[in-house]
Motif scaffolding. Structure first.
Motif, short mmCIF file in Angstrom:
data_model
loop_
_atom_site.label_atom_id
_atom_site.label_comp_id
_atom_site.label_asym_id
_atom_site.label_seq_id
_atom_site.Cartn_x
_atom_site.Cartn_y
_atom_site.Cartn_z
N SER A 7 38.89 23.92 24.59
CA SER A 7 37.67 24.24 24.06
C SER A 7 36.26 23.94 24.65
O SER A 7 35.57 24.68 24.71
N SER A 8 36.35 22.42 25.04
CA SER A 8 35.09 22.04 25.76
C SER A 8 34.89 22.84 27.17
O SER A 8 33.87 23.18 27.59
N ASN A 46 33.74 26.12 26.28
CA ASN A 46 32.32 26.22 26.05
C ASN A 46 31.49 26.16 27.20
O ASN A 46 30.65 27.03 27.22
N LYS A 98 30.73 31.88 21.44
CA LYS A 98 30.39 30.46 20.97
C LYS A 98 30.88 30.23 19.37
O LYS A 98 31.29 29.36 19.38
N ILE A 151 34.65 29.80 19.61
CA ILE A 151 34.59 28.38 19.97
C ILE A 151 34.36 27.26 18.84
O ILE A 151 35.39 26.46 18.61
N TYR A 152 33.53 27.50 18.01
CA TYR A 152 33.11 26.44 17.16
C TYR A 152 33.81 26.64 15.91
O TYR A 152 33.99 25.86 14.98
N ASN A 154 39.38 21.59 17.31
CA ASN A 154 39.40 20.91 18.47
C ASN A 154 40.45 20.11 18.61
O ASN A 154 40.55 18.86 18.09
N ASN A 156 32.56 20.85 14.52
CA ASN A 156 32.80 21.04 15.81
C ASN A 156 31.55 20.93 16.75
O ASN A 156 31.61 20.32 17.92
N TYR A 157 30.41 21.32 16.22
CA TYR A 157 29.24 20.88 17.07
C TYR A 157 28.87 19.52 17.48
O TYR A 157 28.67 19.04 18.73
N PHE A 171 31.36 18.39 20.02
CA PHE A 171 31.13 18.78 21.43
C PHE A 171 30.01 17.80 21.94
O PHE A 171 30.01 17.57 23.14
#
Lengths: 255, 253
Positions: A179-180, A183, A199, A202-203, A207, B21-22, B25
């Motif tokens: 995922s990173s 991103n 986005k 992905i969020y 993860n 999730n934010y 990251f």
């Protein structure tokens, strides 16, 4: 009490599948392969290969078992109509899904303990030791497996085909590890609308890389960055959401 | 009411997923390079390496890469740079080396880069690689490149004076001494590296050969005995021969 009986029923059903046995034998075989790789890895740090291969195989084995068991058993229940026997008793569909999931978790936990036990025997034979990070890694493998379990349960309930459910869950597993990187790639897309949509996606996906301690469990520095409480909270939020959503979909499903 | 609670829970949990999730990251870091700096160096292993990254199996693929590296370095050097490779009669000139390999194994650096790209914490790969590149194949610039990668990847260990970061730093210093022709200091630095106890047998053998070249037979003998006692099958025969030769030289001397 009803839920407990259902959980036991779910565990028994999982154990009954022949595929499960085949995978168990395969996993033991793979640990032997790790011994072979150890022999090829040269004189220095041969145990490293044994530990790394074993951990990777434990995880892969759990993944394959969960994906195939979840997809197979639920659809099999529907096909053989045994689900009607369970649901005709005063058991709600939500309880059925919940017990299925808990049964899956119990079996995954048993799998990991069993595999780790064999793995530790091999490590002991090789006159090596494991640190506490090894056990933390096993814990994160369990969390990852639990997460993919709830994802696969959701895909199985929402899709009618076993194959598409397995493929979707597997793709989400891959994307969760990537995922990173995704991103970053999405950040390069020029079209802003598409970028926003991707986005959000992905969020939305869990993860998995966060739980992937096995790729750096030998570094105390990076392992210390993993907060077990934060990890558990993350895991609980995702699982609760997925299981509740699965229950909702299953309630609306025409059986 | 029950229905409402269920719907509300789903909505709340769903909306919690995004900030969680934010936050991950933004704040969570791993030892791996970000994708914009990830360059898979060996084309023929592109698929295997990609599988390792995508599936979250970097470590096991890195171990496989390490085995492939040992097989490459242990096989006949079919990739020979004819211009750089010494002719047979020139061998005596390179007698300080553990093996006469100048101009050979052209892609050795790429093999090491591949291993440490997959697992940036594979410290043995740095030690072994820097030693082999700087003193075995006589490409100190490539060794420095690998040392720089190591220093970058292990910079989080900077605060610990006994860490592998500072070990790589010693290798880097030894190479600079070599490049400047300051062989005495190079020997001392290599001695320091070997005495730290973290060096692979390859580096110990390099130091033993250098000692022999410069006439420090007792020191060379001590290192070969240490290598022999380690039980490394790759060095057993050579260690026995060297011990026999060095003992006779010590007696003569």
């Amino acid at each position: 009490m009803k839920i407990l009986s259902l959980i036991i029923f779910s565990i028994k059903e999982n154990i009954k599948t022949k595929f499960y046995l085949v995978i168990t034998i395969f996993s033991i075989f793979i640990i032997f392969v790790s011994l072979l790789l150890k022999g090829l890895s040269g004189f220095e740090q041969p145990q490293r290969i044994l530990v790394n291969t074993g951990l990777a195989m434990i995880e892969l084995f759990c993944l394959v078992t969960i994906l195939l068991n979840t997809a197979g058993l639920l659809l099999q229940d529907i096909e053989t109509k045994s689900i009607y026997i369970v649901l005709s008793k005063p058991i709600s569909r939500s309880k059925y899904i919940f017990s299925k999931y808990i049964g899956l978790l119990c079996l995954t936990l048993f799998n990991i303990i069993f595999m780790a036990f064999i793995h530790l025997i091999f490590i002991k034979i090789s006159k090596w030791h494991v640190t506490k990070e090894y056990f933390l890694t096993l814990g994160t493998i369990f969390l990852k497996s639990g997460l993919i379990g709830s994802i696969s349960l959701f895909t199985v309930v929402s899709m009618t085909s076993q194959t598409s459910a397995i493929i979707t869950s597997f793709l989400l597993w891959i994307m969760g590890h990537f995922s990173s990187e995704l991103n970053f790639i999405v950040g390069k897309i020029q079209t802003s609308f598409l970028q926003i949509i991707l986005k959000i996606f992905i969020y939305l996906i869990p993860n998995f890389q966060y739980f992937n301690i096995k790729d750096y469990f030998d570094s105390v520095y990076f392992v210390s960055k993993f907060n077990i409480f934060w990890g558990l909270a993350y895991w609980l939020v995702y699982n609760s959401f997925l299981i509740l959503f699965t229950m909702l979909v299953f309630k609306k499903k025409n059986l | 009411m029950k229905k409402l609670i269920r719907y509300c829970s789903i909505i709340i949990l769903f909306s919690t997923v995004f900030p969680l999730n934010y936050n991950l990251f933004k704040n969570y870091s791993t030892p791996f390079l970000p994708i914009e700096r990830t360059k898979l160096v060996l084309e023929k292993y592109f698929i295997l390496d990609s599988v390792g990254i995508i599936f979250g199996l970097r470590k096991i693929i890195s171990d496989i890469a390490w085995i492939q590296l040992l097989q490459y370095y242990g096989s006949e050097p079919y990739e020979i740079d004819e211009e750089e490779s010494p002719k047979d009669e020139e061998h005596s000139h390179y007698e300080h080396m553990t093996k006469i390999q100048k101009g050979k194994y052209k892609r050795l650096l790429d093999y090491f880069k591949r291993v440490v790209l997959l697992d940036p914490l594979h410290t043995l790969a740095y030690f072994y690689g820097i030693g082999a590149l700087a003193w075995n194949v006589e490409r100190p610039q490539e060794a420095l490149e690998l040392a720089n990668i190591g220093l970058e990847n292990l910079k989080f260990q900077k605060g610990d004076p006994n860490s592998d970061y500072w070990e790589i730093f010693k290798y880097q210093q030894a190479i600079y001494y070599k490049l400047s022709g300051n062989y005495g200091d190079m020997l001392n630095k290599l001695k320091e590296i070997v005495e730290s106890g973290k060096s692979p047998n390859l580096v110990k053998a390099i130091l033993a050969n250098l000692y022999k070249k410069y006439g420090y037979y007792k020191e060379a003998l001590k290192i070969w005995e240490e290598i022999l006692s380690s039980g490394d099958p790759e060095y057993t025969e050579r260690a026995k021969i060297q011990i026999y030769l060095l003992k006779s030289r010590c007696v003569d001397g």
